[in-house]
Design an enzyme around this catalytic site. Sequence first.
Site: not given
Length: 316
Positions: A126, A161, A211, A226, A234, A274, A282, A284
């Site tokens: 994050k 979050k 993603r 997504r 979400r 993301d 984000e 990852n």
Amino acid sequence: MAIKLGIVMDPITTVNTKKDSTYAMMLAADAKGWEIYYMEQKDLSLVQGEAYGSMQRIHLKQDPENWYALDNSVDSPLTQLDVLLMRKDPPVDSEFIYATYIAERAEQQGLLVVNKPQSLRDCNEKVFATAYPQCCPPVLISRNPKQLRAFVDEHQHVIFKPLDGMGGTSIFNVKAGDPNIGVILETLNNFGETQVMAQRYITEISKGDKRILIIDGKPIDYALARIPSKGEHRGNLAAGGRGEAQPLTDRDRWIVSQIADDLKARGLLFVGIDVIGDYLTEINVTSPTCIQEINRAYDLDIAGDLMCVIEQKLNQ
């Protein structure tokens, strides 16, 4: 001689072969004739300063119901491997950090570790994204409830979050005036004891949280959007989102261009970012997923591409 690939991952019994990205990596390595060795975090140790793993060789099978066999466990220096994949899912807790210390010791002795252990520690998924404010929506990280409430008042609609979550867990969708803001913040920041991320709500989430996979600074040409299920904010697949593969946009490629050199410099060989709408949300680095979904949609071999890059690194 065959390349020896070690993988530190979650228990192999939890793998869903229809979607698991680590499984896709195993298949790609097996297709190259590499030897594959399985470990969990609990199998790592330091013996007189040398990094060891209690590892089991994996033999892949064609039967989807009984897809692997494991040899007996052998304690061996990690440097007996050629490359080690760190694929343990978050949270990045103290045990995860200790595992990176052990992997880093092997790296110092010549082992290629993907991704680089120091960067796994440094690059919270994050917080790391906020290093590129030109790519991000308005964002705040704070443990101060007054500051977090002021952010809601300013932007009217935000997402809260935790910094250590994954798969969409504990993400709250909050509008100004919500009577639950107090209890939400108490839950997330433990009465002012824990840092929380606040992002301005991005309405384009209805079109998907994309993603984008990046190998050695170069993006795969297709992302997996997504898309949230009805009544859900979400998009995470783990939260019931629907995956839809699609080509990268010019904006997606621009975002990648802003971070690619830094990813390479940090030894982050395989990354999943993301993107919602025009914004990076984000980065990852621990165990990026979505390989199989994108592969199926566009007849790709993303894990195979990763193994080819690893092979190039080993030959340098």
